[in-house]
Design an enzyme around this catalytic site. Structure first.
Site, PDB file in Angstrom:
ATOM      1  N   ASP A   1       0.863  -1.174   0.000  1.00 46.97           N
ATOM      2  CA  ASP A   1       0.000   0.000   0.000  1.00 46.97           C
ATOM      3  C   ASP A   1       0.901   1.226   0.000  1.00 46.97           C
ATOM      4  OD1 ASP A   1      -2.092  -1.776   0.348  1.00 46.97           O
ATOM      5  OD2 ASP A   1      -2.853  -0.843   2.180  1.00 46.97           O
TER       6      ASP A   1
ATOM      7  N   HIS B   1       4.819  -7.445   0.188  1.00 43.58           N
ATOM      8  CA  HIS B   1       4.446  -8.723  -0.397  1.00 43.58           C
ATOM      9  C   HIS B   1       5.146  -8.936  -1.738  1.00 43.58           C
ATOM     10  CE1 HIS B   1       1.065  -9.571   2.481  1.00 43.58           C
ATOM     11  NE2 HIS B   1       1.289  -8.290   2.705  1.00 43.58           N
TER      12      HIS B   1
ATOM     13  N   SER C   1       8.348   3.371   4.877  1.00 39.18           N
ATOM     14  CA  SER C   1       9.480   3.873   4.149  1.00 39.18           C
ATOM     15  C   SER C   1       9.218   3.759   2.659  1.00 39.18           C
ATOM     16  CB  SER C   1      10.758   3.152   4.549  1.00 39.18           C
ATOM     17  OG  SER C   1      11.846   3.763   3.939  1.00 39.18           O
TER      18      SER C   1
END
Length: 282
Positions: free
Chosen positions: A88, A145, A248
């Site tokens: 995200d 992921h 980050s």
């Protein structure tokens, strides 16, 4: 505050000390104090706890437990695509790699070789390939992921600075993503080799991978390398591969003719893990 002043402060701040302090605070079991901190953070950054597997902010023992929270199993369906978005966040930049250079922001490029810790042979595998840089803001889900199936071959810890990686700093600090501390993860896949780099930043207390655990701390002055050629570390598309404990940015590298980006992608656009990132170039 002007962009120029914000960048100047990045050079003046004691970034290492702030990061160590933030890591200790985030890892502390502070009881009611921890719950108040999480409650403030959720309100300040408008974190959507309805998506969390555990939405009860009072049940998290540490801020890190909250920050790296899992999502509900149905919160991020995976697109039927060759490549999916691994996080995200927001698109910082994406495009082609030419002459060992990646585009950072207007007026700034940086070296693929520098990004991967100086390994010219590794960087050469991505000449004329593709890259994508994705920024995770404080409100975002901070697990990372797999964009496609992959077999881990190497992990490289590269020491570096701890500048912020927000859009203002990206526009103002030359070579930012090849300058900051980072963890470079190298995979083989059915599309060829690819790299997924976790970039550290101010107050990013640590970075972790599912096969190793915490990579930093310790923070060393030397590059560290782990080889996995003789091990079967296999991860499927959509599997968790790592996480940020505060922070980050991720930078991905793909070889020539491997990836055609989603035509709807654009810089500064918000993205979510599992969405279509691209298809195999034909």
């Amino acid at each position: 505050m002007s962009d120029r002043l914000a960048v100047l402060l990045q050079y003046l701040l004691p970034k290492q000390a702030l990061t160590v302090f933030a890591g200790k605070v985030a890892g502390a079991k502070g009881g009611a104090w921890t719950a108040r901190l999480i409650h403030w953070f959720v309100g300040r950054y408008k974190v959507n706890m309805a998506e969390a597997a555990n939405p009860d902010i009072h049940s998290y023992a540490t801020f890190n437990d909250f920050f790296t929270r899992a999502l509900r199993s149905d919160a991020r369906p995976l697109a039927q695509a060759d490549f999916i978005c691994p996080v995200d966040g927001a698109i910082s930049q994406f495009g082609h790699i030419e002459n060992d250079q990646l585009f950072q922001a207007k007026g700034h490029t940086y070296s693929t070789t520098a990004l991967v810790g100086g390994d010219r042979e590794l960087a050469a595998q991505f000449q004329h390939g593709s890259f994508a840089t994705l920024y995770l803001s404080p409100k975002d889900y901070h697990r990372i992921h797999m964009p496609c199936d992959g077999r881990l071959t190497r992990m490289i810890y590269v020491p570096g600075d701890l500048f912020s990686v927000n859009p203002v700093t990206a526009r103002g600090v030359p070579g930012l993503f090849a300058r900051n501390e980072r963890v470079v993860c190298v995979f083989d896949s059915g599309h060829g080799p690819f790299v997924l780099t976790l970039v550290g930043a101010t107050i990013v207390g640590s970075m972790a991978t599912v096969w190793h655990g915490l990579v930093n701390p310790p923070r060393t002055r030397d590059v560290r390398v782990w080889q996995y050629d003789k091990q079967q570390v296999l991860l499927k598309k959509g599997d968790e591969m790592g996480r940020f404990l505060l922070g980050s940015t991720v930078v991905m590298l793909f070889p020539k003719n491997a990836l055609q980006f989603n035509p709807q992608w654009a810089p500064a656009q918000a993205v979510r893990m599992g969405e279509l990132m691209g298809s195999k170039r034909v």
